[in-house]
Design a protein around this motif. Structure first.
Motif, mmCIF file in Angstrom:
data_model
loop_
_atom_site.group_PDB
_atom_site.id
_atom_site.type_symbol
_atom_site.label_atom_id
_atom_site.label_comp_id
_atom_site.label_asym_id
_atom_site.label_seq_id
_atom_site.Cartn_x
_atom_site.Cartn_y
_atom_site.Cartn_z
ATOM 1 N N ALA A 1 23.208 20.843 70.800
ATOM 2 C CA ALA A 1 23.162 19.225 70.679
ATOM 3 C C ALA A 1 21.829 18.539 70.477
ATOM 4 C CB ALA A 1 23.989 18.714 71.919
ATOM 5 N N ASP A 2 20.952 19.607 70.590
ATOM 6 C CA ASP A 2 19.569 19.177 70.369
ATOM 7 C C ASP A 2 19.093 18.528 69.113
ATOM 8 O OD1 ASP A 2 18.502 19.684 73.062
ATOM 9 O OD2 ASP A 2 17.501 21.435 72.489
ATOM 10 N N GLY A 3 18.784 17.099 69.230
ATOM 11 C CA GLY A 3 18.477 16.502 67.787
ATOM 12 C C GLY A 3 19.719 15.968 66.994
ATOM 13 N N ALA A 4 20.861 16.641 67.263
ATOM 14 C CA ALA A 4 22.069 16.122 66.647
ATOM 15 C C ALA A 4 22.600 14.676 66.837
ATOM 16 C CB ALA A 4 23.148 17.308 66.869
ATOM 17 N N THR A 5 23.219 14.319 65.741
ATOM 18 C CA THR A 5 23.411 12.859 65.761
ATOM 19 C C THR A 5 25.154 12.572 66.096
ATOM 20 O OG1 THR A 5 24.164 12.708 63.455
ATOM 21 C CG2 THR A 5 21.923 12.018 64.482
ATOM 22 N N CYS A 6 25.857 13.702 66.255
ATOM 23 C CA CYS A 6 27.246 13.533 66.295
ATOM 24 C C CYS A 6 27.841 14.579 67.234
ATOM 25 C CB CYS A 6 28.004 13.516 64.927
ATOM 26 S SG CYS A 6 29.550 12.891 65.005
ATOM 27 N N MET A 7 28.723 14.197 68.136
ATOM 28 C CA MET A 7 28.926 15.322 69.235
ATOM 29 C C MET A 7 30.459 15.459 69.263
ATOM 30 S SD MET A 7 26.199 16.215 70.428
ATOM 31 C CE MET A 7 24.686 15.462 69.782
ATOM 32 N N ALA A 8 31.083 16.568 69.448
ATOM 33 C CA ALA A 8 32.381 16.721 70.099
ATOM 34 C C ALA A 8 32.486 17.326 71.545
ATOM 35 C CB ALA A 8 33.202 17.459 69.165
ATOM 36 N N VAL A 9 33.620 17.379 72.205
ATOM 37 C CA VAL A 9 33.685 17.865 73.617
ATOM 38 C C VAL A 9 34.376 18.954 73.303
ATOM 39 C CG1 VAL A 9 34.302 17.482 75.829
ATOM 40 C CG2 VAL A 9 33.008 15.825 74.770
ATOM 41 N N ALA A 10 34.528 20.397 73.939
ATOM 42 C CA ALA A 10 34.876 21.284 73.714
ATOM 43 C C ALA A 10 35.677 21.694 75.234
ATOM 44 C CB ALA A 10 34.393 22.647 73.516
ATOM 45 N N ILE A 11 36.804 22.013 75.494
ATOM 46 C CA ILE A 11 37.304 22.147 76.949
ATOM 47 C C ILE A 11 37.726 23.433 77.313
ATOM 48 C CG2 ILE A 11 39.169 21.391 78.322
ATOM 49 C CD1 ILE A 11 39.873 19.027 76.475
ATOM 50 N N ASP A 12 37.082 23.927 78.458
ATOM 51 C CA ASP A 12 37.443 25.392 78.890
ATOM 52 C C ASP A 12 37.967 25.270 80.167
ATOM 53 O OD1 ASP A 12 37.708 27.967 79.241
ATOM 54 O OD2 ASP A 12 35.758 28.548 78.378
ATOM 55 N N SER A 13 39.203 25.415 80.252
ATOM 56 C CA SER A 13 39.718 25.329 81.828
ATOM 57 C C SER A 13 39.487 26.564 82.612
ATOM 58 C CB SER A 13 41.275 25.198 81.568
ATOM 59 O OG SER A 13 41.875 26.144 81.066
ATOM 60 N N SER A 14 39.141 27.789 81.741
ATOM 61 C CA SER A 14 39.057 28.939 82.752
ATOM 62 C C SER A 14 37.673 28.965 83.561
ATOM 63 C CB SER A 14 38.926 30.336 81.597
ATOM 64 O OG SER A 14 37.602 30.156 80.685
ATOM 65 N N THR A 15 36.762 27.993 82.923
ATOM 66 C CA THR A 15 35.330 27.775 83.835
ATOM 67 C C THR A 15 35.360 26.421 83.987
ATOM 68 O OG1 THR A 15 34.291 27.354 81.599
ATOM 69 C CG2 THR A 15 34.402 29.533 82.101
ATOM 70 N N ARG A 16 36.384 25.448 83.937
ATOM 71 C CA ARG A 16 36.530 24.377 84.397
ATOM 72 C C ARG A 16 35.227 23.536 83.778
ATOM 73 N NH1 ARG A 16 39.166 24.341 90.383
ATOM 74 N NH2 ARG A 16 41.118 24.811 89.576
ATOM 75 N N THR A 17 34.897 23.570 82.422
ATOM 76 C CA THR A 17 33.945 22.848 81.777
ATOM 77 C C THR A 17 34.090 22.211 80.657
ATOM 78 O OG1 THR A 17 32.469 25.092 82.692
ATOM 79 C CG2 THR A 17 31.679 23.681 80.838
ATOM 80 N N LEU A 18 33.498 21.243 80.537
ATOM 81 C CA LEU A 18 33.509 20.396 79.368
ATOM 82 C C LEU A 18 32.248 20.619 78.706
ATOM 83 C CD1 LEU A 18 35.130 16.864 80.366
ATOM 84 C CD2 LEU A 18 36.143 19.128 79.429
ATOM 85 N N THR A 19 32.044 21.197 77.199
ATOM 86 C CA THR A 19 30.659 21.402 76.758
ATOM 87 C C THR A 19 30.887 20.442 75.541
ATOM 88 O OG1 THR A 19 31.060 23.613 77.245
ATOM 89 C CG2 THR A 19 29.392 22.983 75.837
ATOM 90 N N VAL A 20 29.539 19.674 75.674
ATOM 91 C CA VAL A 20 29.083 18.639 74.494
ATOM 92 C C VAL A 20 28.398 19.509 73.563
ATOM 93 C CG1 VAL A 20 28.075 16.783 73.943
ATOM 94 C CG2 VAL A 20 28.955 16.849 76.178
ATOM 95 N N ARG A 21 28.882 19.606 72.097
ATOM 96 C CA ARG A 21 28.284 20.324 71.328
ATOM 97 C C ARG A 21 28.136 19.368 69.861
ATOM 98 N NH1 ARG A 21 29.119 25.726 72.164
ATOM 99 N NH2 ARG A 21 30.855 26.211 73.688
ATOM 100 N N ALA A 22 27.196 19.813 69.168
ATOM 101 C CA ALA A 22 26.903 19.179 68.100
ATOM 102 C C ALA A 22 28.189 19.382 66.980
ATOM 103 C CB ALA A 22 25.426 19.751 67.393
ATOM 104 N N THR A 23 28.576 18.387 66.188
ATOM 105 C CA THR A 23 29.585 18.416 65.221
ATOM 106 C C THR A 23 29.126 17.683 63.820
ATOM 107 O OG1 THR A 23 31.959 18.368 64.965
ATOM 108 C CG2 THR A 23 30.949 16.648 65.982
ATOM 109 N N ARG A 24 29.956 17.927 62.895
ATOM 110 C CA ARG A 24 29.651 17.195 61.683
ATOM 111 C C ARG A 24 29.675 15.711 61.956
ATOM 112 N NH1 ARG A 24 33.413 19.542 57.005
ATOM 113 N NH2 ARG A 24 34.671 19.499 58.839
ATOM 114 N N PRO A 25 29.049 14.900 61.184
ATOM 115 C CA PRO A 25 29.280 13.347 61.229
ATOM 116 C C PRO A 25 30.785 13.052 60.963
ATOM 117 C CG PRO A 25 27.243 13.788 60.388
ATOM 118 C CD PRO A 25 27.938 15.306 60.461
ATOM 119 N N ARG A 26 31.388 12.228 61.641
ATOM 120 C CA ARG A 26 32.847 11.608 61.343
ATOM 121 C C ARG A 26 32.730 10.666 60.502
ATOM 122 N NH1 ARG A 26 33.180 13.609 66.958
ATOM 123 N NH2 ARG A 26 32.380 11.665 67.759
#
Lengths: 199, 258
Positions: free
Chosen positions: B233-258
């Motif tokens: 996510a560092d320096g990126a302008t567009c994010m998506a959130v991935a869900i992982d219920s095994s670790t109960r984590t929401l991870t904010v990651r860079a993605t392509r601009p929508r």
């Protein structure tokens, strides 16, 4: 207020169905003026109908004017959002389907009814709105729908100050036509009230 | 409190009156009448709602693929964790009712429910799932499957197949926990809201998206979950959130601009 409340012998779905039958063509005509692409008009109008149909239980107890205001404001909001992002459009509809209805307060509605329609000024107001230029009528409608000055400016592709100026001219035209009609009525039949003379 | 008819409405009164009387805005043409009538018929027949649901599902399926892809592409550790935990019995997407016991069979997607097998049985019973198949003889009715079995699919949707309980193993899937707990349903709500309110929203920076994800977590009421910001996510302008219920984590990651 006669005839504006729900009839006890019709179901909520019936009542909203009747209101949509009456209002639908106007909504289609209005959206046709706002949207450039006829496919967008079809999509938006169909979705507003669908939302009203889905929420008929909640809309049915309201006065006709409140339901109509909700229909047109919803259509206007859908139009704005569709222009911004078609990708999010379906999600927005889903949210509207399941969130609280964005309604005017009933008290506010009754106050307008009393001050304008109840005071015999409804028909006069309708005639003046229909008589002013189409461009000015559109400005008054956008203002009534809650569009801000910058939003009106963006919609018309003009500057903020030009939008404010045109809105002022629209209100002035309304006043001028109102006064002209009132003068005409007085000359034609000084003893009759304004609304009665126009029925 | 009637007022003289001569008194002109104030600007505010005029706006309020206009909003309530759209019949004064425009004179509909014959075409407006015909089109409105046709659109109303499509609403009353249920066709419009079905179209809306299909479009919504299509958007969400695209999004689910994107979210799962983001987790899998998140590096060896993330992928390994996903494989090891196997997501054995927890569903995060909707219910996919398959028309045959294969992974590529025709399917319809229903909202996540506490009784996915029952929901699919209803779809079979109503003929919805077999719609379009023509019986060979007029007296023949669409065949109802004797068994329906729910498995958890790779995309973390519940997949329901018209076959016995061995079908999950045969297809490389894991049988669904027959009694989904409250948390499973809440995770479904979480996935739905993250998809709608975050991953399809306008692009925003990582801190904003993390704040939105946390707000949704709080509102859904899932305890013990955390929101992480991935280094991508560092320096990126567009994010998506991935869900992982095994670790109960929401991870904010860079993605392509929508």
């Amino acid at each position: 207020m006669k005839g504006r409340r729900r009839r006890v012998d019709s179901t909520p779905a019936d009542r909203i169905a009747q209101l949509l039958d009456r209002t639908g063509p106007v909504l289609h005509g209005y959206m046709r003026q706002l949207e450039h692409d006829p496919r967008d008009v079809e999509e938006i109008v169909a979705d507003v109908f669908m939302l009203a149909h889905q929420r008929s239980d909640e809309l049915a107890p309201l006065a006709d004017g409140q339901v109509r205001a909700w229909l047109f404001r919803t259509a206007s909001n859908l139009g704005k959002n569709r222009a911004r992002s078609k990708k999010r459009y379906r999600m927005l509809i889903e949210r509207i389907m399941h969130s609280d209805l964005d309604l005017d307060s009933g008290d506010e509605f009754l106050a307008v009814e009393e001050r304008i329609d109840g005071a015999g000024r409804g028909a006069m107001t309708a005639e003046v709105v229909r008589s002013i230029s189409e461009h000015h009528r559109r400005l008054l409608i956008m203002s009534a729908l809650g569009l801000t000055g910058p939003e009106i400016a963006a919609e018309l592709g003009i500057s903020d100050s030009a939008a404010r100026k045109r809105l002022m001219h629209a209100r002035n035209e309304f006043k001028v036509v109102w006064a002209e009609l009132l003068d005409g009525e007085s000359e034609a039949d000084p003893g009759r009230d304004v609304e009665g003379s126009r029925r | 409190m009637n007022e003289p008819a001569e008194r002109m409405p104030s600007d505010a009164e005029l706006s309020a009156w206009i909003l309530r009387h759209p019949e004064a805005w425009v004179e509909p043409t014959a075409d407006d009448v015909a089109r409105a009538d046709a659109l109303l018929r499509s609403v009353r027949s249920g066709e419009r709602l079905a179209f809306h649901r299909r479009e919504l599902r299509r958007r969400r399926r695209t999004l689910a693929a994107m979210v799962v892809g983001a987790v899998a592409a998140g590096g060896a550790v993330g992928a390994a964790a996903l494989v090891r935990s196997g997501q054995p019995d927890r569903a995060e997407q909707g219910v996919v009712c398959r028309a045959a016991a294969t992974l590529d069979a025709d399917a319809m997607v229903l909202p996540l429910s506490s009784d996915p097998v029952g929901a699919c049985a209803d779809a079979w019973a109503s003929g919805t799932l077999t719609a379009g198949r023509v019986p060979e003889t007029p007296s023949q009715t669409p065949e109802q499957p004797a068994d329906l079995t729910a498995c958890v699919g790779d995309g973390r949707a519940v997949e329901v197949f018209p076959d016995g309980e061995e079908v999950c193993d045969r297809l490389g899937l894991v049988p669904l926990d027959p009694k989904p707990d409250g948390e499973t349903l809440l995770v479904g709500q979480l996935a739905d809201r993250i998809a709608t309110e975050v991953n399809l929203a306008d692009c925003a920076d990582a801190a904003t998206v993390a704040g939105e994800a946390q707000r949704i977590l709080d509102e859904v009421g899932l305890a013990g979950w955390t929101v992480k910001i991935d280094p991508s996510a560092d320096g990126a302008t567009c994010m998506a959130v991935a869900i992982d219920s095994s670790t109960r984590t929401l991870t904010v990651r860079a993605t392509r601009p929508r």
